[in-house]
Motif scaffolding. Sequence first.
Motif, PDB file in Angstrom:
ATOM      1  N   MET A 195      24.870  23.195 -64.017  1.00 60.98           N
ATOM      2  CA  MET A 195      23.711  23.714 -63.286  1.00 60.98           C
ATOM      3  C   MET A 195      22.503  22.830 -63.561  1.00 60.98           C
ATOM      4  SD  MET A 195      21.885  27.429 -63.680  1.00 60.98           S
ATOM      5  CE  MET A 195      23.282  28.278 -62.948  1.00 60.98           C
ATOM      6  N   THR A 196      21.796  22.444 -62.519  1.00 58.28           N
ATOM      7  CA  THR A 196      20.585  21.646 -62.662  1.00 58.28           C
ATOM      8  C   THR A 196      19.419  22.556 -63.039  1.00 58.28           C
ATOM      9  OG1 THR A 196      21.359  20.071 -61.013  1.00 58.28           O
ATOM     10  CG2 THR A 196      19.004  20.066 -61.517  1.00 58.28           C
ATOM     11  N   LEU A 197      18.741  22.215 -64.126  1.00 61.68           N
ATOM     12  CA  LEU A 197      17.618  23.028 -64.588  1.00 61.68           C
ATOM     13  C   LEU A 197      16.318  22.530 -63.984  1.00 61.68           C
ATOM     14  CD1 LEU A 197      18.586  23.303 -68.335  1.00 61.68           C
ATOM     15  CD2 LEU A 197      18.551  25.171 -66.712  1.00 61.68           C
ATOM     16  N   ASN A 198      15.433  23.471 -63.714  1.00 64.41           N
ATOM     17  CA  ASN A 198      14.114  23.146 -63.188  1.00 64.41           C
ATOM     18  C   ASN A 198      13.184  22.809 -64.351  1.00 64.41           C
ATOM     19  OD1 ASN A 198      11.671  22.975 -61.883  1.00 64.41           O
ATOM     20  ND2 ASN A 198      11.420  25.192 -61.700  1.00 64.41           N
ATOM     21  N   LEU A 199      12.818  21.549 -64.452  1.00 68.23           N
ATOM     22  CA  LEU A 199      11.936  21.131 -65.539  1.00 68.23           C
ATOM     23  C   LEU A 199      10.496  20.926 -65.088  1.00 68.23           C
ATOM     24  CD1 LEU A 199      14.194  18.720 -67.611  1.00 68.23           C
ATOM     25  CD2 LEU A 199      13.621  21.098 -68.062  1.00 68.23           C
ATOM     26  N   SER A 200      10.175  21.440 -63.906  1.00 67.01           N
ATOM     27  CA  SER A 200       8.783  21.369 -63.442  1.00 67.01           C
ATOM     28  C   SER A 200       8.018  22.545 -64.031  1.00 67.01           C
ATOM     29  CB  SER A 200       8.734  21.386 -61.913  1.00 67.01           C
ATOM     30  OG  SER A 200       9.380  22.542 -61.405  1.00 67.01           O
ATOM     31  N   LEU A 201       7.886  22.523 -65.336  1.00 69.16           N
ATOM     32  CA  LEU A 201       7.250  23.617 -66.056  1.00 69.16           C
ATOM     33  C   LEU A 201       5.730  23.490 -65.981  1.00 69.16           C
ATOM     34  CD1 LEU A 201       9.582  23.522 -69.177  1.00 69.16           C
ATOM     35  CD2 LEU A 201       9.513  25.351 -67.476  1.00 69.16           C
ATOM     36  N   HIS A 202       5.059  24.635 -66.144  1.00 71.98           N
ATOM     37  CA  HIS A 202       3.599  24.661 -66.142  1.00 71.98           C
ATOM     38  C   HIS A 202       3.075  23.727 -67.239  1.00 71.98           C
ATOM     39  CE1 HIS A 202      -0.498  26.213 -66.518  1.00 71.98           C
ATOM     40  NE2 HIS A 202      -0.335  26.805 -65.355  1.00 71.98           N
ATOM     41  N   PRO A 203       1.998  23.001 -66.968  1.00 71.63           N
ATOM     42  CA  PRO A 203       1.443  22.094 -67.995  1.00 71.63           C
ATOM     43  C   PRO A 203       1.129  22.781 -69.316  1.00 71.63           C
ATOM     44  CG  PRO A 203       0.440  21.648 -65.862  1.00 71.63           C
ATOM     45  CD  PRO A 203       1.290  22.876 -65.678  1.00 71.63           C
ATOM     46  N   ASP A 204       0.721  24.038 -69.268  1.00 66.22           N
ATOM     47  CA  ASP A 204       0.439  24.754 -70.512  1.00 66.22           C
ATOM     48  C   ASP A 204       1.707  24.948 -71.347  1.00 66.22           C
ATOM     49  OD1 ASP A 204      -2.138  24.887 -69.642  1.00 66.22           O
ATOM     50  OD2 ASP A 204      -2.225  27.070 -69.433  1.00 66.22           O
ATOM     51  N   ILE A 205       2.844  25.129 -70.676  1.00 68.34           N
ATOM     52  CA  ILE A 205       4.109  25.269 -71.396  1.00 68.34           C
ATOM     53  C   ILE A 205       4.506  23.943 -72.032  1.00 68.34           C
ATOM     54  CG2 ILE A 205       6.574  25.784 -71.166  1.00 68.34           C
ATOM     55  CD1 ILE A 205       5.863  27.791 -68.988  1.00 68.34           C
ATOM     56  N   LEU A 206       4.347  22.858 -71.299  1.00 64.73           N
ATOM     57  CA  LEU A 206       4.644  21.538 -71.858  1.00 64.73           C
ATOM     58  C   LEU A 206       3.732  21.235 -73.048  1.00 64.73           C
ATOM     59  CD1 LEU A 206       5.178  19.546 -68.543  1.00 64.73           C
ATOM     60  CD2 LEU A 206       6.925  20.503 -70.063  1.00 64.73           C
ATOM     61  N   ASP A 207       2.472  21.626 -72.951  1.00 61.97           N
ATOM     62  CA  ASP A 207       1.560  21.441 -74.079  1.00 61.97           C
ATOM     63  C   ASP A 207       1.996  22.270 -75.283  1.00 61.97           C
ATOM     64  OD1 ASP A 207      -0.031  19.673 -72.689  1.00 61.97           O
ATOM     65  OD2 ASP A 207      -1.552  21.155 -72.143  1.00 61.97           O
ATOM     66  N   ALA A 208       2.476  23.484 -75.027  1.00 54.46           N
ATOM     67  CA  ALA A 208       2.939  24.341 -76.121  1.00 54.46           C
ATOM     68  C   ALA A 208       4.145  23.709 -76.821  1.00 54.46           C
ATOM     69  CB  ALA A 208       3.304  25.729 -75.587  1.00 54.46           C
ATOM     70  N   ILE A 209       5.030  23.084 -76.046  1.00 52.75           N
ATOM     71  CA  ILE A 209       6.185  22.409 -76.634  1.00 52.75           C
ATOM     72  C   ILE A 209       5.729  21.248 -77.515  1.00 52.75           C
ATOM     73  CG2 ILE A 209       8.241  21.040 -76.132  1.00 52.75           C
ATOM     74  CD1 ILE A 209       8.562  22.713 -73.565  1.00 52.75           C
ATOM     75  N   ARG A 210       4.783  20.456 -77.008  1.00 50.23           N
ATOM     76  CA  ARG A 210       4.285  19.319 -77.796  1.00 50.23           C
ATOM     77  C   ARG A 210       3.666  19.796 -79.109  1.00 50.23           C
ATOM     78  NH1 ARG A 210       2.259  18.044 -72.530  1.00 50.23           N
ATOM     79  NH2 ARG A 210       3.578  16.457 -71.527  1.00 50.23           N
ATOM     80  N   ARG A 211       2.891  20.865 -79.051  1.00 54.45           N
ATOM     81  CA  ARG A 211       2.267  21.377 -80.272  1.00 54.45           C
ATOM     82  C   ARG A 211       3.323  21.879 -81.249  1.00 54.45           C
ATOM     83  NH1 ARG A 211      -1.147  23.889 -76.515  1.00 54.45           N
ATOM     84  NH2 ARG A 211      -0.138  25.892 -76.940  1.00 54.45           N
ATOM     85  N   ALA A 212       4.335  22.568 -80.726  1.00 51.65           N
ATOM     86  CA  ALA A 212       5.376  23.108 -81.595  1.00 51.65           C
ATOM     87  C   ALA A 212       6.167  21.989 -82.280  1.00 51.65           C
ATOM     88  CB  ALA A 212       6.318  23.997 -80.789  1.00 51.65           C
ATOM     89  N   LEU A 213       6.455  20.931 -81.547  1.00 48.07           N
ATOM     90  CA  LEU A 213       7.174  19.802 -82.140  1.00 48.07           C
ATOM     91  C   LEU A 213       6.307  19.097 -83.179  1.00 48.07           C
ATOM     92  CD1 LEU A 213       8.984  18.358 -79.000  1.00 48.07           C
ATOM     93  CD2 LEU A 213      10.083  19.356 -81.018  1.00 48.07           C
TER      94      LEU A 213
END
Length: 296
Positions: A1-19
């Motif tokens: 299944m192809t996943l939708n990675l067009s996530l909201h910028p705030d979610i991408l920022d949250a991932i960067r902070r968590a990493l």
Amino acid sequence: MTLNLSLHPDILDAIRRALAEDVGTGDVTTNSIVPPDATMRGRIVAKQEGIVAGLDVAHAVYRMVDERVVFTTDVAEGARVARGQTLALVSGPARALLTAERVALNFLGRMSGIATLTRRFVDAVAGTRAVILDTRKTAPGLRMVDKLAVRRGGGRNHRIGLYDMVLIKDNHIDFAGSLRAAVERARAHAPHLGIEVEARSLADVREALDLGVQRIMLDNMSLDAMAEAVRLVAGRARLEASGNVSLETVRRIAETGVDDISIGALTHSAPVFDVSFEYLASDASDEAPETTGRPQ
């Protein structure tokens, strides 16, 4: 299944902070044990029954660590899964898989926990007109993550923040001196935004109707008062029930005829969904990674 990675910028920022928070200057354990060119395969497994949400967020975590990671799944967002079910297969550089593991599982576990609880509330009001809404009672820095999880559990989002809707609550009314004064000031300041007012009594409901308010929150009202408000409003405004809603009470609240039921517990009290990453196989180099410093 192809996943939708067009996530909201705030979610991408949250991932960067968590990493950044977790990895810091580097994964010393993995980097000391796993050769740089080693690859491995593993799977993400559900350890309980429930609703899955956040596979695309978990995928984004792995891809931020190393774009060579391959993440595949046959499970749809919002699907009900069984204990022991494989949610995703993950393969690629072994260091990346091990370094990203905890952050990926943290997002997936939190989002699936919120989605699972949300679905329980949605199922509880099935057959009524009531819509289950979230609130702003989200984890700091994870507003868009939590609200996405609610949607994937079958609920809907209330306002995102303080900027996208006027919600006049009791403290605003008390400060302004009256409900009318609060509404008039809000309309003058933000005429382009919708207005919701918190009603503490049926008299407040009547006044809100007279002012042409299109959305009224019934705050901690009894079932009888909510039913009376529904009769009084007769479809002229959208009615939202709020305050101490539980799985034991939500059906009775919905049966009063309200349009919406907002529930803070969806995001502030949802148990984390239990998921784990299991090692399947590796293709490790026979050469140990280089080390620096004295042996410990």
